[in-house]
Enzyme design. Structure first.
Site, short mmCIF file in Angstrom:
data_model
loop_
_atom_site.label_atom_id
_atom_site.label_comp_id
_atom_site.label_asym_id
_atom_site.label_seq_id
_atom_site.Cartn_x
_atom_site.Cartn_y
_atom_site.Cartn_z
N GLU A 191 4.19 -4.96 12.12
CA GLU A 191 3.42 -3.73 11.88
C GLU A 191 2.15 -4.15 11.16
OE1 GLU A 191 4.16 -0.54 12.70
OE2 GLU A 191 6.11 -0.93 13.58
N GLU A 240 -10.89 -4.97 9.23
CA GLU A 240 -10.36 -3.72 8.68
C GLU A 240 -10.87 -3.56 7.23
OE1 GLU A 240 -6.23 -4.35 7.94
OE2 GLU A 240 -5.76 -2.22 7.87
N GLY A 267 2.21 -5.84 7.31
CA GLY A 267 1.15 -6.44 6.51
C GLY A 267 -0.07 -6.74 7.34
N SER A 268 -0.82 -7.74 6.89
CA SER A 268 -2.12 -8.01 7.53
C SER A 268 -1.96 -8.85 8.80
CB SER A 268 -3.00 -8.76 6.53
OG SER A 268 -2.36 -9.97 6.18
N ASN A 319 0.80 -1.24 0.00
CA ASN A 319 0.00 0.00 0.00
C ASN A 319 0.84 1.29 0.00
OD1 ASN A 319 0.65 -0.63 2.67
ND2 ASN A 319 -1.09 0.53 3.46
N CYS A 326 -3.04 1.79 6.51
CA CYS A 326 -3.26 1.05 7.76
C CYS A 326 -3.79 1.93 8.88
CB CYS A 326 -1.96 0.38 8.19
SG CYS A 326 -0.60 1.54 8.36
#
Ligand code: NAD
Length: 442
Positions: A194, A318, A172-173, A99, A228
């Site tokens: 993160e 999310e 990431g996720s 992203n 994020c």
């Protein structure tokens, strides 16, 4: 020892990296546009200039950060000088997302090199063009023994995770974060994770609605909501809802025009899979604004949804796209019921003119970081640690926190050979009352 870079060499490498990033800046901006139509303005503020500023900051502070830090000694060890040494972990694996594909690959790389580690960097496979230019820059600056870029998707990343690393930095996720944590646990490898979360954005009664609408429309729709720390959903005091929604509508038109598809300032969704995931959130919902989409161009317009159920698709995980649910509340119990339904988010935002309310929101909930009367901008201050808590992440970085994240802190007490106090040595006979007295002074 070979997987550690000497301090003088680190500075040279970061200086070379700065030159290379500046040299290739326009190619990075072009690659970001090719990957998902990221506007040049956003590419500069959130990617290239951020990386350049991070490099300058790391270069100018490197001597200070790397110097052993002297701390006050303990009287019990008198005489002594006490230090904290920052030791590189060694071989580091960095895995980054798509992203903010340049910034989120380069900033961990900068911190890892500043701390003296060698790096294997795995950028996202979804931003092909940006990953190519990252490779070009890294190959131009580093010897393969210092840093190297490798490419691949989920399966390849899992094969990397099977190897033994001295440190893993993952952005990431949440689900992939768990895969990383499990792989790291096998070798007790320390990690920074993160991750993401459902970030609440609270609008208090009496808040400055004009400024709130302006700042939230920017924070939510920059990068087409694929951020994020973007506000995930709005919790607005019921009395303010009507006016606030009207202002949000106006701000969306002001920013992106009557037809955001024609705006050169509004990016696209990264791939069809994500477009379909987002589309499935809009279809069953009550759309207040937007809801216009085009699969072929991976376009979804800035969209406001009215009062979705908490168990609806859009309120499960999310959102990570340009969809903003508006939920009204009557009192603080409503706020608590909704926020507490979710895991600890990466961010929380509160818009209010009431300082006590702001403090209450900041201290009542656990989250990575946030703002009062703004959103996302805490990211920009290198003196603030950036990271999540619980499901939104482990550890933090940015500025000195990044250097610290990639360093083991080694405690060293240096004693002279003189001034030896015999009280600690056996035999202990008759010494207990003296040691108790001594310890009571500490
Ligand atoms: P992702 O987790 O799908 O992918 C991230 C990286 O992991 C990629 O390099 C990818 O190749 C790899 N990967 C994907 N699936 C994998 C698997 N099964 N096994 C091993 N590796 C795998 O995340 P994404 O879609 O690239 O990015 C979006 C997510 O990242 C969002 O959840 C967002 O909140 C989060 N994010 C967090 C931050 C932060 O700083 N906290 C910043 C940006 C994005």
């Amino acid at each position: 020892m070979s997987s550690i870079i000497a301090v003088a060499k680190r500075k040279i490498l970061l200086q070379k990296l700065l030159i290379s990033v500046k040299k290739h800046e326009s190619e990075v901006i072009e690659a970001l546009y090719k990957d998902f139509k990221k506007p040049a303005f956003e590419a500069v503020i959130s990617e290239t200039s951020y990386v350049i500023s991070d490099l300058k900051n790391s270069i100018s502070n490197l001597n200070r950060w790397t110097k052993p830090k002297q701390v006050w000694p303990s009287i019990i060890n008198f005489p002594s000088s006490d230090f904290i040494y920052s030791e590189p972990y060694g071989r580091v694996l960095i895995i980054s997302p798509w992203n903010y594909p340049f910034q989120l690959a380069m900033c961990p790389l900068i911190a890892a090199i500043a701390a003296g580690n060698t790096v294997v960097l795995k950028p996202s496979e979804l931003t092909f063009n940006t990953s190519q230019i990252i490779t070009k820059i890294v190959e131009e600056v580093f010897d393969v023994k210092e840093a190297v870029v490798v490419h691949g998707g989920a399966e390849f990343t899992q094969s990397l995770l099977e190897k033994r690393w001295d440190f893993i930095f993952f952005t990431g996720s949440v689900p992939v974060g768990k895969i990383v944590a499990q792989a790291a646990a096998k070798h007790l490898t320390p990690v920074t994770l993160e991750l993401g979360g459902k970030n609440p954005c609270i609008i208090d009664e009496g808040a400055n609605l004009e400024i709130a609408a302006k700042r939230i429309v920017w924070g939510k729709f920059v990068n087409a909501g694929q951020t994020c720390i973007a506000p995930d959903y709005i919790l607005v005091q019921a009395k303010e809802k009507y006016n606030f929604v009207e202002l949000l509508k106006q701000e969306i038109t002001q920013a992106y025009g009557e037809n955001p598809e024609e705006s050169t300032d509004f990016p696209r969704i990264i791939n069809t899979k994500n477009w379909q995931r987002l589309q499935a959130m809009i279809e069953p919902s009550k759309v207040i604004v937007g809801g216009v989409s085009d699969e072929e161009n991976r376009y979804i317009s800035p969209t406001l949804l009215d009062e979705p159920e908490l168990n609806s698709e859009v309120m499960k995980d999310e959102i990570f796209g340009p969809i903003l649910p508006i939920i009204s509340y009557h009192d603080e119990k409503d706020i608590e019921r909704i926020i507490s339904k979710y895991e600890k988010p990466l961010s929380l935002y509160v818009f209010t003119e009431n300082k006590q309310f702001a403090e209450k929101m900041i201290t009542s909930y656990s989250f990575g970081g946030g703002c009062v009367n703004d959103c996302m901008i805490h990211f920009a201050n290198k003196r603030l640690p950036f990271g999540g808590v619980g499901h939104s992440g482990i550890n933090a970085y940015h500025g000195k926190f990044g250097f610290d994240s990639f360093s083991h802190k080694k405690s060293i007490v240096k004693k002279p050979s003189w001034g030896d106090n015999p009280i600690r040595y056996a035999p202990y006979k008759n010494k207990l009352k003296y040691i108790k007295k001594l310890l009571s002074w500490l």
